[in-house]
Motif scaffolding. Structure first.
Motif, mmCIF file in Angstrom:
data_model
loop_
_atom_site.group_PDB
_atom_site.id
_atom_site.type_symbol
_atom_site.label_atom_id
_atom_site.label_comp_id
_atom_site.label_asym_id
_atom_site.label_seq_id
_atom_site.Cartn_x
_atom_site.Cartn_y
_atom_site.Cartn_z
ATOM 1 N N MET A 1 43.651 30.795 31.488
ATOM 2 C CA MET A 1 44.328 31.924 30.875
ATOM 3 C C MET A 1 44.560 32.996 31.936
ATOM 4 S SD MET A 1 43.160 34.085 27.552
ATOM 5 C CE MET A 1 44.451 33.821 26.376
ATOM 6 N N PRO A 2 45.817 33.362 32.181
ATOM 7 C CA PRO A 2 46.113 34.309 33.252
ATOM 8 C C PRO A 2 45.799 35.767 32.936
ATOM 9 C CG PRO A 2 48.128 33.546 32.229
ATOM 10 C CD PRO A 2 47.008 32.776 31.618
ATOM 11 N N LEU A 3 45.564 36.104 31.673
ATOM 12 C CA LEU A 3 45.333 37.495 31.298
ATOM 13 C C LEU A 3 44.087 37.597 30.433
ATOM 14 C CD1 LEU A 3 46.354 40.442 31.258
ATOM 15 C CD2 LEU A 3 47.671 39.841 29.213
ATOM 16 N N THR A 4 43.116 38.360 30.924
ATOM 17 C CA THR A 4 41.903 38.630 30.159
ATOM 18 C C THR A 4 41.829 40.129 29.939
ATOM 19 O OG1 THR A 4 40.796 36.763 31.214
ATOM 20 C CG2 THR A 4 39.399 38.360 30.099
ATOM 21 N N LEU A 5 41.798 40.538 28.677
ATOM 22 C CA LEU A 5 41.776 41.959 28.328
ATOM 23 C C LEU A 5 40.400 42.344 27.811
ATOM 24 C CD1 LEU A 5 45.198 42.050 26.471
ATOM 25 C CD2 LEU A 5 44.731 42.694 28.839
ATOM 26 N N ARG A 6 39.783 43.307 28.437
ATOM 27 C CA ARG A 6 38.482 43.835 28.023
ATOM 28 C C ARG A 6 38.677 45.283 27.580
ATOM 29 N NH1 ARG A 6 36.655 39.119 27.703
ATOM 30 N NH2 ARG A 6 35.779 38.071 29.496
ATOM 31 N N ASP A 7 37.572 45.991 27.352
ATOM 32 C CA ASP A 7 37.652 47.373 26.870
ATOM 33 C C ASP A 7 38.564 48.240 27.725
ATOM 34 O OD1 ASP A 7 35.998 46.851 24.743
ATOM 35 O OD2 ASP A 7 34.182 47.507 25.783
ATOM 36 N N ASN A 8 38.300 48.308 29.036
ATOM 37 C CA ASN A 8 39.152 49.161 29.874
ATOM 38 C C ASN A 8 39.653 48.454 31.133
ATOM 39 O OD1 ASN A 8 36.774 49.120 31.344
ATOM 40 N ND2 ASN A 8 36.826 51.287 31.818
ATOM 41 N N THR A 9 39.410 47.132 31.258
ATOM 42 C CA THR A 9 39.864 46.395 32.438
ATOM 43 C C THR A 9 40.597 45.128 32.038
ATOM 44 O OG1 THR A 9 37.976 47.217 33.712
ATOM 45 C CG2 THR A 9 39.156 45.332 34.626
ATOM 46 N N ALA A 10 41.781 44.952 32.606
ATOM 47 C CA ALA A 10 42.544 43.713 32.438
ATOM 48 C C ALA A 10 42.417 42.924 33.735
ATOM 49 C CB ALA A 10 44.007 44.011 32.151
ATOM 50 N N THR A 11 42.140 41.640 33.619
ATOM 51 C CA THR A 11 42.061 40.778 34.790
ATOM 52 C C THR A 11 43.224 39.802 34.737
ATOM 53 O OG1 THR A 11 39.654 40.973 34.857
ATOM 54 C CG2 THR A 11 40.637 39.112 36.033
ATOM 55 N N ILE A 12 43.986 39.764 35.812
ATOM 56 C CA ILE A 12 45.143 38.876 35.902
ATOM 57 C C ILE A 12 44.844 37.839 36.975
ATOM 58 C CG2 ILE A 12 47.598 38.713 36.415
ATOM 59 C CD1 ILE A 12 47.829 41.661 35.476
ATOM 60 N N THR A 13 44.923 36.556 36.590
ATOM 61 C CA THR A 13 44.677 35.471 37.533
ATOM 62 C C THR A 13 45.828 34.483 37.469
ATOM 63 O OG1 THR A 13 43.382 34.280 35.874
ATOM 64 C CG2 THR A 13 42.160 35.618 37.434
ATOM 65 N N GLY A 14 46.136 33.900 38.610
ATOM 66 C CA GLY A 14 47.219 32.924 38.656
ATOM 67 C C GLY A 14 48.563 33.587 38.400
ATOM 68 N N THR A 15 49.391 32.888 37.634
ATOM 69 C CA THR A 15 50.748 33.357 37.336
ATOM 70 C C THR A 15 50.784 34.036 35.982
ATOM 71 O OG1 THR A 15 51.710 31.577 38.645
ATOM 72 C CG2 THR A 15 53.124 32.596 36.994
ATOM 73 N N LEU A 16 51.176 35.301 35.954
ATOM 74 C CA LEU A 16 51.340 36.028 34.697
ATOM 75 C C LEU A 16 52.785 35.850 34.247
ATOM 76 C CD1 LEU A 16 49.633 37.914 32.840
ATOM 77 C CD2 LEU A 16 50.947 39.763 33.835
ATOM 78 N N VAL B 1 56.016 35.611 31.151
ATOM 79 C CA VAL B 1 56.623 36.482 30.150
ATOM 80 C C VAL B 1 55.812 36.483 28.847
ATOM 81 C CG1 VAL B 1 58.216 34.732 29.243
ATOM 82 C CG2 VAL B 1 58.841 37.165 29.125
ATOM 83 N N GLU B 2 55.126 35.401 28.550
ATOM 84 C CA GLU B 2 54.331 35.328 27.311
ATOM 85 C C GLU B 2 53.192 36.352 27.289
ATOM 86 O OE1 GLU B 2 55.164 32.488 29.039
ATOM 87 O OE2 GLU B 2 56.679 31.799 27.617
ATOM 88 N N GLU B 3 52.691 36.738 28.451
ATOM 89 C CA GLU B 3 51.596 37.706 28.517
ATOM 90 C C GLU B 3 52.061 39.153 28.617
ATOM 91 O OE1 GLU B 3 50.322 33.835 29.383
ATOM 92 O OE2 GLU B 3 51.385 34.948 30.922
ATOM 93 N N VAL B 4 53.346 39.383 28.763
ATOM 94 C CA VAL B 4 53.850 40.745 28.944
ATOM 95 C C VAL B 4 53.591 41.612 27.705
ATOM 96 C CG1 VAL B 4 55.936 42.131 29.291
ATOM 97 C CG2 VAL B 4 55.531 40.118 30.712
ATOM 98 N N GLU B 5 53.882 41.104 26.530
ATOM 99 C CA GLU B 5 53.691 41.909 25.314
ATOM 100 C C GLU B 5 52.222 42.244 25.060
ATOM 101 O OE1 GLU B 5 54.395 44.408 22.417
ATOM 102 O OE2 GLU B 5 55.986 43.515 23.613
ATOM 103 N N PRO B 6 51.288 41.281 25.168
ATOM 104 C CA PRO B 6 49.873 41.658 25.011
ATOM 105 C C PRO B 6 49.422 42.685 26.056
ATOM 106 C CG PRO B 6 50.098 39.274 24.892
ATOM 107 C CD PRO B 6 51.438 39.828 25.287
ATOM 108 N N LEU B 7 49.902 42.547 27.286
ATOM 109 C CA LEU B 7 49.554 43.519 28.322
ATOM 110 C C LEU B 7 50.121 44.896 27.978
ATOM 111 C CD1 LEU B 7 48.295 44.193 31.069
ATOM 112 C CD2 LEU B 7 50.444 43.435 32.136
ATOM 113 N N ARG C 1 42.900 40.598 41.804
ATOM 114 C CA ARG C 1 42.349 39.773 42.883
ATOM 115 C C ARG C 1 42.862 38.338 42.856
ATOM 116 N NH1 ARG C 1 38.324 40.113 46.525
ATOM 117 N NH2 ARG C 1 37.306 38.186 47.146
ATOM 118 N N GLY C 2 42.864 37.687 41.718
ATOM 119 C CA GLY C 2 43.275 36.291 41.629
ATOM 120 C C GLY C 2 44.725 36.094 41.242
ATOM 121 N N CYS C 3 45.494 37.171 41.156
ATOM 122 C CA CYS C 3 46.894 37.079 40.750
ATOM 123 C C CYS C 3 47.734 36.488 41.885
ATOM 124 C CB CYS C 3 47.417 38.463 40.370
ATOM 125 S SG CYS C 3 49.107 38.453 39.766
#
Length: 87
Positions: free
Chosen positions: A1-16, A18-24, A39-41
């Motif tokens: 999963m390229p996008l992990t959303l936590r309380d105040n930090t989003a972690t982006i790994t690999g290829t983000l 268009v499907e992850e744009v709206e949740p971000l 770091r892993g983007c």
């Protein structure tokens, strides 16, 4: 999963994609003082880049990918100058 959303930090790994744009976007809108770990983007969809440019979250870890580190990090602005100076 390229996008992990936590309380105040989003972690982006690999290829983000268009499907992850709206949740971000929703997360950035609803988070006070958002932070992003790139770091892993390896690739950002242009819509995600536009969100980062608009919301200007603090980047807590710059991307290891040479292109993103060299060409995208400078675009993210003054809020992240401390991170660039420490790298």
């Amino acid at each position: 999963m390229p996008l992990t959303l936590r309380d105040n930090t989003a972690t982006i790994t690999g290829t983000l994609t268009v499907e992850e744009v709206e949740p971000l976007a929703g997360w950035l809108r609803s988070t006070d003082r958002p932070r992003v770990n790139l770091r892993g983007c390896t690739h950002l969809h242009t819509g995600a880049l536009q969100l980062l440019l608009f919301f200007r979250p603090t980047v807590v870890s710059r991307p290891l990918d040479p292109f993103l580190s060299t060409h995208i990090m400078p675009l993210l602005g003054k809020r992240n100058k401390e991170l660039e100076a420490s790298s």
